[in-house]
Design an enzyme around this catalytic site. Structure first.
Site, mmCIF file in Angstrom:
data_model
loop_
_atom_site.group_PDB
_atom_site.id
_atom_site.type_symbol
_atom_site.label_atom_id
_atom_site.label_comp_id
_atom_site.label_asym_id
_atom_site.label_seq_id
_atom_site.Cartn_x
_atom_site.Cartn_y
_atom_site.Cartn_z
ATOM 1 C CG ASN A 1 27.180 -24.386 26.391
ATOM 2 O OD1 ASN A 1 26.309 -23.581 26.064
ATOM 3 N ND2 ASN A 1 28.239 -24.036 27.100
ATOM 4 N NE ARG B 1 25.908 -23.053 29.481
ATOM 5 C CZ ARG B 1 26.744 -23.782 30.197
ATOM 6 N NH1 ARG B 1 26.476 -25.021 30.491
ATOM 7 N NH2 ARG B 1 27.870 -23.265 30.635
#
Length: 93
Positions: free
Chosen positions: A39, A21
């Site tokens: 996520n 990320r």
């Protein structure tokens, strides 16, 4: 003028707990793309990319490549109607 696009991505593989990320956020900001990444509970990562078509396509290539410790196994890409609703790219928690 370049055409603007919105892509909704679901990324599968070894993509959680490996800086994926953070990597995605950094690359999107470098390219001037807006949207978000987060996520999912099933181990995938979800992202929305909004921006110039060429830059979004470059971003998709970078996501396929992945962060140094990640391994992208599958990438689902959904074309969505362009909306200019984001001011920046961010990591959602």
């Amino acid at each position: 003028m370049e055409s603007k696009v919105r892509k909704h991505l679901y990324i599968s593989g070894h993509v959680q707990g490996v800086g994926f990320r953070w990597y995605t956020n950094q690359q999107a900001n470098n390219l001037g793309i807006t949207g978000w990444v987060k996520n999912l509970n099933d181990g995938r990562v979800e992202a929305v990319l909004v921006g110039d078509k060429l830059k979004v396509n470059k971003m998709i290539d970078l996501i396929k490549q992945g962060s140094p410790l990640s391994e992208v196994e599958d990438l689902e890409i959904i074309d969505e109607e362009f909306q200019d609703e984001f001011s920046k790219f961010k990591v959602k928690y």
